[in-house]
Design an enzyme around this catalytic site. Structure first.
Site, short mmCIF file in Angstrom:
data_model
loop_
_atom_site.label_atom_id
_atom_site.label_comp_id
_atom_site.label_asym_id
_atom_site.label_seq_id
_atom_site.Cartn_x
_atom_site.Cartn_y
_atom_site.Cartn_z
N GLY A 282 -5.17 -3.96 -4.74
CA GLY A 282 -4.15 -4.15 -3.71
C GLY A 282 -4.71 -3.75 -2.36
O GLY A 282 -5.92 -3.73 -2.14
N ARG A 283 -3.81 -3.40 -1.43
CA ARG A 283 -4.28 -3.01 -0.10
C ARG A 283 -4.54 -1.52 0.04
O ARG A 283 -5.20 -1.08 0.99
CB ARG A 283 -3.29 -3.49 0.97
CG ARG A 283 -3.37 -4.99 1.19
CD ARG A 283 -2.70 -5.43 2.48
NE ARG A 283 -1.25 -5.31 2.42
CZ ARG A 283 -0.55 -4.39 3.06
NH1 ARG A 283 -1.17 -3.47 3.79
NH2 ARG A 283 0.77 -4.36 2.97
N GLU A 286 -8.15 0.07 0.87
CA GLU A 286 -8.72 -0.02 2.22
C GLU A 286 -8.64 1.32 2.93
O GLU A 286 -9.59 1.75 3.58
CB GLU A 286 -7.98 -1.08 3.04
CG GLU A 286 -8.13 -2.50 2.56
CD GLU A 286 -7.34 -3.48 3.40
OE1 GLU A 286 -7.62 -4.69 3.30
OE2 GLU A 286 -6.43 -3.06 4.15
N CYS A 312 -10.14 -5.19 -8.95
CA CYS A 312 -9.81 -5.98 -7.76
C CYS A 312 -10.38 -5.33 -6.49
O CYS A 312 -11.57 -5.21 -6.33
CB CYS A 312 -8.30 -6.17 -7.69
SG CYS A 312 -7.77 -7.58 -6.69
N HIS A 313 -9.51 -4.84 -5.58
CA HIS A 313 -9.97 -4.19 -4.36
C HIS A 313 -10.26 -2.71 -4.56
O HIS A 313 -10.73 -2.04 -3.63
CB HIS A 313 -8.92 -4.35 -3.25
CG HIS A 313 -8.85 -5.72 -2.66
ND1 HIS A 313 -8.35 -6.81 -3.35
CD2 HIS A 313 -9.22 -6.19 -1.43
CE1 HIS A 313 -8.40 -7.88 -2.58
NE2 HIS A 313 -8.93 -7.54 -1.43
N TYR A 332 -12.68 -8.39 -6.99
CA TYR A 332 -12.12 -9.59 -6.39
C TYR A 332 -13.21 -10.18 -5.49
O TYR A 332 -13.91 -9.44 -4.80
CB TYR A 332 -10.85 -9.25 -5.60
CG TYR A 332 -10.16 -10.48 -5.10
CD1 TYR A 332 -9.51 -11.34 -6.00
CD2 TYR A 332 -10.15 -10.81 -3.75
CE1 TYR A 332 -8.89 -12.49 -5.56
CE2 TYR A 332 -9.53 -11.96 -3.31
CZ TYR A 332 -8.90 -12.80 -4.22
OH TYR A 332 -8.29 -13.95 -3.78
#
Length: 387
Positions: A282-283, A286, A312-313, A332
């Site tokens: 997800g975000r 970050e 993923c992220h 990802y």
């Protein structure tokens, strides 16, 4: 011989109530066929996110698109060992479908396990004498229909309440998935071993909804102790999640997901007491990758050679922690730059559900790969489900 389970789907079924059992059961080695009346394999069903946001009833917002993998009109009843019925709004109209009701009756008459959750019990109530004299729970608003159908209604004391009566397993809401799924596995003859494990989830705001909820509840269903933490938050706090989906655009779309409730404090965590670490995508990664305490936590697990599973992220955090040099890793595709710059050997995620294990490290590309992702972590931890 492996077990095969039928998942009865419909448009606007609850997002978590279809995907968590679908992917958890596959991770445990079962074959799961997802069908919907009037649709074929590869068609999609829309889902709904139902959540509790302080109003007098649940809220609803659009969920992921769920891809069916079997065709309703081609069902061979004899090949299935059990039936799962998600909740949401789909059961309202599925309960009026004669073919659906007849199918559910056949499972009941055969004595095969049926697991139904939340509003799914509307279909059970429509199936004649299926619930008559049987103990059942459900989301509270479904109670009147079950009572009218002759069931022995069990008011859910909490959102986690589950009830077993013979071959019938009923649950109140998706919060109770761990017990609900475990009871279904045991009803199918499953035995869980090696589950005395303690697993830590590294969470953050706008992590991907499926990527935290599916592995979290799947591991709890295996009787593991699973704690979820987030920097600057405490047990009982929530993290908003994001729904990342593939809808024909050049990159994924984003919609609001469920609120995820943490069950441990970040500041008081003793990382050395855990057997494994899971990092959702997800975000959130970050900004989590910029947090020195997060980096130290991740380095500690990697230095101790404990299993670390990241999807993923999530690999943005691994890259920032400097733990990927010389390792084989996927993610990802848009995270390839981080992975390569961190010195890892890039493993192309083709197809997108690809997952890989390199030593103590499990990496996955995206949530469609959860069955492999969870199964590979189970293998590192020595957890098995046998039938």
């Amino acid at each position: 011989m492996g077990k095969t389970v039928l998942l009865l789907c419909g448009d606007y079924m609850e997002d978590s109530e279809v995907m968590v059992p679908f992917q958890a059961l596959q991770a445990y080695g079962l074959k799961v066929d997802a069908v919907c009346p009037g649709k074929k394999a590869a068609d999609i069903c829309r889902t709904a996110v139902h959540d509790f946001n302080g109003h007098q009833t649940y809220s609803e917002s659009p969920g992921h698109n769920f891809t069916l993998n079997a065709t309703f009109d081609e069902i061979e009843f004899s090949k299935y060992d059990g039936l799962v019925i998600p909740g949401g709004r789909a059961p309202e109209y599925l309960s009026m479908n004669d073919a659906v009701v007849d199918l559910v009756k056949r499972f009941s008459q055969s004595g095969k396990p049926i697991a139904s959750i939340c509003h799914g019990q509307l279909i059970l109530a429509a199936a004649g004498d299926l619930v008559k004299g049987r103990k059942c729970t459900a989301y509270s608003t479904v109670g009147p229909a079950l009572i009218a159908a002759g069931s022995h209604w069990v008011e859910p004391e909490t959102a986690e309440t589950c009830v077993v009566d013979g071959n019938l397993i009923t649950g109140a809401t998706y919060v109770g998935h761990p017990e609900y799924i475990r009871l279904f596995v045991k009803a199918l003859g499953g035995t869980i071993t090696g589950s005395d494990k303690k697993i830590l989830f590294l969470c953050g705001d706008y992590m991907e909804d499926y990527e935290v909820t599916v592995p979290f509840q799947s591991l709890q269903a295996l009787e593991c102790h699973v704690d979820a933490i987030c920097p600057n938050k405490k047990s009982g706090d929530t993290c908003p999640t994001a729904i990342h989906d593939f809808e024909g655009d050049q990159t994924y779309s984003e919609k609001p997901g469920h609120n995820f409730t943490l069950n441990a404090d970040f500041e008081n965590i003793d990382a050395s007491s855990y057997d494994a670490l899971v990092i959702p995508g997800g975000r959130a990664p970050e900004y989590l990758a910029l947090d020195n305490k997060v980096i130290s936590l991740v380095k500690g697990f990697m230095d101790a050679n404990k299993p670390v599973a990241s999807i993923c992220h999530g690999q943005q955090i691994l890259a920032a922690a400097g733990v990927l040099k010389g390792r084989k890793c996927t993610a990802y595709p848009a995270v390839k730059l981080n992975v390569v710059l961190a010195g890892a050997s890039w493993l192309e995620p083709n197809p997108i559900d690809s997952c890989f294990t390199d030593g103590n490290l499990v990496t996955g590309a995206a949530w469609p790969g959860h069955p492999q992702f969870i199964a590979q972590l189970m293998a590192l931890l020595g957890i098995q489900v046998s039938f």
